[in-house]
Design a protein around this motif. Structure first.
Motif, PDB file in Angstrom:
ATOM      1  N   ASN A 208      25.042  35.776  40.412  1.00 35.67           N
ATOM      2  CA  ASN A 208      24.662  37.005  39.723  1.00 35.67           C
ATOM      3  C   ASN A 208      23.302  36.849  39.042  1.00 35.67           C
ATOM      4  OD1 ASN A 208      25.523  39.762  38.783  1.00 35.67           O
ATOM      5  ND2 ASN A 208      25.220  38.762  36.795  1.00 35.67           N
TER       6      ASN A 208
ATOM      7  N   GLN B  45      34.662  38.965  44.555  1.00 33.29           N
ATOM      8  CA  GLN B  45      35.380  38.877  43.281  1.00 33.29           C
ATOM      9  C   GLN B  45      36.473  39.941  43.156  1.00 33.29           C
ATOM     10  OE1 GLN B  45      32.639  37.682  39.774  1.00 33.29           O
ATOM     11  NE2 GLN B  45      31.238  38.603  41.241  1.00 33.29           N
TER      12      GLN B  45
ATOM     13  N   THR C  69      33.060  48.411  42.410  1.00 31.26           N
ATOM     14  CA  THR C  69      31.704  48.008  42.022  1.00 31.26           C
ATOM     15  C   THR C  69      30.893  47.636  43.260  1.00 31.26           C
ATOM     16  OG1 THR C  69      32.616  47.138  39.953  1.00 31.26           O
ATOM     17  CG2 THR C  69      30.394  46.444  40.544  1.00 31.26           C
TER      18      THR C  69
ATOM     19  N   GLN D 180      36.384  43.199  43.489  1.00 34.32           N
ATOM     20  CA  GLN D 180      35.991  44.395  42.749  1.00 34.32           C
ATOM     21  C   GLN D 180      35.376  45.389  43.734  1.00 34.32           C
ATOM     22  OE1 GLN D 180      33.796  43.595  39.039  1.00 34.32           O
ATOM     23  NE2 GLN D 180      34.420  41.434  39.214  1.00 34.32           N
TER      24      GLN D 180
ATOM     25  N   TYR E 184      29.936  32.271  40.986  1.00 36.63           N
ATOM     26  CA  TYR E 184      29.600  33.688  40.853  1.00 36.63           C
ATOM     27  C   TYR E 184      28.595  33.952  39.735  1.00 36.63           C
ATOM     28  CZ  TYR E 184      33.652  34.138  43.911  1.00 36.63           C
ATOM     29  OH  TYR E 184      34.527  34.024  44.953  1.00 36.63           O
TER      30      TYR E 184
ATOM     31  N   PHE F 137      30.369  41.170  44.487  1.00 34.46           N
ATOM     32  CA  PHE F 137      31.494  41.822  43.808  1.00 34.46           C
ATOM     33  C   PHE F 137      32.691  41.985  44.739  1.00 34.46           C
ATOM     34  CE2 PHE F 137      28.092  42.994  40.860  1.00 34.46           C
ATOM     35  CZ  PHE F 137      28.699  42.654  39.660  1.00 34.46           C
TER      36      PHE F 137
END
Length: 926
Positions: A736, A769, A774, A771, A732, A766
């Motif tokens: 990113n 992950q 987001t 999230q 990740y 995201f």
């Protein structure tokens, strides 16, 4: 409707009429495909089913049978039709499994488990009617025997279940005769005797019941020295006392469908006329008895016959390894310098063992650990051919004595010997072995030409490769052996890489005489082969490399094959020994100008680029336009063309090992634009098939190429797509960083759509992950950037993403609003891939809102699209969701059907989520 019948003589029927299949071997080929209807069967697996010892021409023979069967199925014209399709490494009988009686039988029996008594009886009666006679009637062979035995065991279990079901329905008389006849073939099967005895008792024939028990008890005592079980003895006592006897409820209807296990059979064909090497073969035999480290290192100079020895021995002992035999070429001394890294080799090994690409971890240590876990306890034979050094081999050693490893190398690999590996040094053949090799291949008549025989053996330095080429030269010219002996004796030049310290041992001379005997066109093609990259090549690639039409290429290619200067290991596909690669490269540098070589390399790389691009257009039609558009192919290039998605996927599968090497070669020779375009063209295939490590390497090279070109959008695109693979690999942080870099570059370039797609990728990152809030914010930013552009695909993808992240936040009404808008665009534009995702999102929202009928409808729409894309993972995920909605709607039978198919697909993919599906199926049984 076209049906295939295996439960009796192998037959095909179309709309109620029989289709004549032809000779037994053709029926055998159809049966070998039909047992896996709807699933591809590799050529090696198919050959192993048709022959106990596949002949060298097995692939060609199968191709002939496949061609005839394809025509027969096409002419049958049943509704729906059945098709035979070519897949990456084999063939696929494209028909629903339930149209094969053996699969339909298993389905009926499986559905009977857990059904109410009346339904179960109906299903079992239907299954029983499918059984016509001995399965695979008229066929012979080990695979036939194993399959026939497996079907027989299933039939036995089903018949016992049918008998109990009839007894529960009060029909004992219909049971007695079929089951007593079945017991003739299964005289010691106690559960079957139990059902027969209960049937006699229920039919008010206690004397027959007691007599049957007495006969069964005597047979057990005579043949096994055992007594009946306590259950059967209790049944006997109950009948003696005149007590009522009820049918049992506890006999299993049938075993669960076996999990698909990949049993690799990757050995190349055995060497014809293999001679000598008795001591080396004994040394390898001794490795079978090792209890600690079952590793042998076969070392010696190039051309000494290391691979021939390893392959020949492997064929003689393969019955010791029921879990498979794997062959991996490590290309340690490959003339292109493209040595197989340990990571590449491990991925190949794990792929051969059936591990799905997405399950392969990123690091070498983690890959090696997974590999050791997969092979633990398996009886496998592993041949690691042409290793360069210890560092290349050590991560590939399994660490268990149940896996026997044979390593071949020009190096001695002293580090492995110090760790306990057995050494099998291979020198030149003895004089007698060399003569045996020549007489085995040229016939015993050459012994009469004693002087010539001695001269050839001396000139070839008793080197197996040189002797093999001498044999080919003699066969090619039909000259007497004396003529070849004179030519070889006069030669003094030697191939430097194979100098064995004996003036008579130069293989270059042997090769040069074979080369000198070639026609002008064959010699020109032979030199061009020194420019080929990758482990193999095929006819279409050679047409572009040479600039010849295929009809003109066939004659010189056949000439090279006959002269043993290329090997046709599959129809239309070729490879060369690394020594021959070195020699052809040397000839090209010596005899062809720089311009000629450069033009040929450009044609070859252009061929792969334009073919890969054409295939990608079929795989992903709505995809955004390529940032660096392709020009026209170079003069003489003949890219391949595809008729449908299946052909395109098959081509990628066949060339998966070649394309990364082509990409590296393009970058190495300064063709940066072509290299970037090739990375773009491979993206869809690598992504769909989970080849994430190849995807990462491709985009890393592409980014470097784009930087040298000064192409800012291409750099941005590369960073964005590199992030996609990194995200799926769980890297990740790297993902990113690449996405932030891509966003910066797209913004600098003023590329609004590029920014939007990058925001979409950030949303995915995201989301992975956990999230969702987001992720939703980035999806909204993507939508805002797409607004006002003409990128309808991007707009729809952003809307679907917004809807999906609303769903993950529990806001399901919002999901319906956004995903319906997305679906309208996808369907209007014919974007099946996008529409599949939208249907899945809508089904998920409806399910959680309690709209189960609507959810089921959405998932079924999505399945239709996913199946047409040949996207197994997408199909499996939708089936899991569909099963959940059926289960919530209290439709357990429908849920079972969906989950059972999902389990089959996920098992084939070796996907980690298969365990949760299996648990769902178990809960249905409780």
């Amino acid at each position: 409707m076209v049906e295939v019948r295996l439960l009796g003589p192998v037959e095909t029927w179309a709309d109620g009429r029989s289709v004549e299949l032809g000779p037994p071997q053709r029926r055998h080929t159809l049966a070998a495909l039909a047992v896996d209807a709807g699933r591809p069967v590799t050529i090696d697996a198919l050959a192993a089913r048709v022959w106990d010892e596949p002949p060298p021409a097995a692939a060609r023979i199968l191709q002939v049978h496949i061609t005839h069967l394809r025509r027969l199925l096409a002419s049958a014209a049943g509704t729906p039709p059945a098709r035979l399709l070519r897949r990456s490494s084999g063939y696929l009988l494209d028909m629903a499994p339930e149209r094969v009686d053996a699969h339909r039988f298993a389905d009926q029996v499986g559905r009977a488990r857990g059904a109410d008594p009346s339904t179960a009886l109906t299903l079992l009666r239907t299954a029983r009617e499918l059984w016509r006679a001995e399965p695979l009637g008229g066929l012979k062979g080990s695979w036939v025997d194993r399959t026939r035995h497996m079907y027989g065991e299933r039939f036995l279990a089903a018949m016992m279940a049918w008998g109990l079901a009839e007894l529960r329905a009060g029909n004992p008389l219909v049971v007695i005769r079929p089951l007593t006849e079945l017991a003739v073939d299964h005289p010691l099967t106690e559960p079957l005797a139990d059902v027969v005895i209960r049937a006699y008792a229920a039919a008010d024939r206690p004397a027959d019941a007691l007599a049957y028990y007495a006969k069964f008890r005597r047979r057990l005592a005579d043949e096994l020295g055992a007594d009946p079980s306590a259950t059967l003895q209790a049944l006997h006592q109950a009948i003696l006392r005149g007590e009522p006897v009820a049918p049992r409820d506890t006999i299993e209807v049938a075993a669960k469908a076996p999990v698909t296990v990949v049993v690799p059979a990757q050995l190349p064909a055995d060497v014809p006329g293999f001679a000598g090497r008795a001591s080396a073969l004994r040394a390898l035999d001794n490795v079978l008895a090792e209890t600690a480290m079952a590793v042998a290192v076969v070392s010696g100079t190039a051309g000494v016959g290391k691979t021939a020895l390893a392959v020949h021995w492997a064929h003689t002992v393969r019955s010791h390894f029921p879990d498979g035999q794997i062959f991996v070429s490590l290309r340690g001394f490959d003339p292109t310098g493209q040595v197989v890294s340990p990571q590449e080799a491990l991925r190949s090994l794990l792929d051969g063992l059936g591990v799905a690409p997405e399950r392969v971890p990123a690091t070498l240590d983690a890959q090696a650990a997974l590999y050791r876990s997969v092979v633990a306890g398996l009886r496998l034979l592993l041949v690691l051919d042409n290793a360069r050094d210890v560092e290349q081999v050590r991560p590939l050693l399994p660490g268990t004595a149940t896996v026997v490893v044979v390593v071949t190398s020009r190096a001695q690999l002293t580090g492995l010997l110090a760790s306990g590996a057995s050494s099998v040094p291979l020198g030149l053949l003895s004089r007698g072995e060399a003569e045996e090799l020549l007489t085995n291949r040229l016939g015993p008549g050459v012994v009469a030409q004693r002087d010539a025989l001695d001269q050839v053996i001396m000139a070839c330095a008793r080197l197996p490769l040189a002797l093999s080429i001498a044999v080919a030269r003699t066969r090619q010219t039909n000259f007497p052996l004396t003529a070849l002996a004179a030519e070889l004796s006069e030669a003094s030049d030697r191939l430097t890489a194979l100098d064995v310290g004996d003036p008579a041992g130069d293989v270059r001379t042997v090769l040069s005489w074979s080369y000198a005997a070639l026609s002008e066109s064959a010699a020109g093609l032979f030199r061009l082969l020194g420019l080929v990259v990758g482990p193999h090549f095929d006819v279409p690639a050679l047409t572009s490399l040479s600039g010849m039409p295929e009809r003109d290429l066939r004659t010189p290619l056949r000439e090279l094959t006959r002269a043993s200067l290329v090997t046709e290991y599959a129809p239309g596909r070729y490879s060369q020994h690394d020594l021959l690669r070195e020699y052809t490269a040397e000839l090209a540098r010596r005899d062809d100008s720089e311009d000629v070589r450069r033009s040929a390399i450009v044609r070859l790389l252009d061929h792969y680029l334009h073919t890969a691009y054409a295939a990608d257009r079929l795989l992903n039609p709505p995809r955004e336009a390529i940032a660096l558009p392709l020009g026209e192919p170079a003069t003489g290039v003949r890219p391949e063309r595809f008729t449908d998605l299946g052909d395109a996927m098959a081509w990628y599968g066949e060339h998966h090992a070649v394309l990364p090497a082509v990409l590296r070669q393009a970058a190495a020779v300064g063709l940066d634009r072509l290299a970037w375009q090739l990375a773009w063209s491979m993206e869809t295939y690598f992504s769909r098939k989970g080849h994430l490590h190849d995807q990462v390497e491709a985009w890393q090279i592409a980014i470097e190429c784009a930087s040298r070109l000064g192409e800012l959008p291409a750099r941005a695109y590369g960073h964005r797509n590199l992030s996609q693979a990194s995200t799926r690999l769980g890297r990740y942080g790297e993902a990113n960083d690449n996405l932030r870099r891509a966003l910066e570059l797209f913004t600098k370039a003023g590329d609004r759509i590029g920014q939007a797609r990058t925001q979409h990728h950030l949303a995915y990152l995201f989301g992975q992950q956990k999230q969702p809030a987001t992720a939703l914010d980035h999806a909204r930013q993507a939508w805002a950037l797409y607004a006002g552009t003409d990128d309808r695909t991007g707009q729809a993808e952003a809307l679907n993403a917004i809807g999906w992240y609303h769903a993950l936040l529990g806001e399901f009404e919002q999901t319906l609003t956004y995903c319906r808008r997305a679906l309208e665009i996808f369907e209007a534009d014919g974007d099946l891939h996008g529409a599949t995702g939208a249907w899945d999102s809508l089904g998920y929202a409806h399910h959680h809102l309690g709209h189960l009928t609507e959810a089921i409808d959405c998932y079924q729409h999505g399945l239709t699209s996913a199946r047409s894309l040949d996207h197994d993972l997408f199909v499996a995920e939708l089936l899991v969701h569909l099963g959940e909605s059926h289960h919530a709607a209290r439709r357990p039978a429908a849920a079972r059907i969906a989950w059972a198919e999902a389990e089959q697909l996920l098992t084939a993919l070796d996907h980690p989520s298969v365990s949760s599906v299996q648990e769902s199926l178990r809960q249905l049984d409780d």
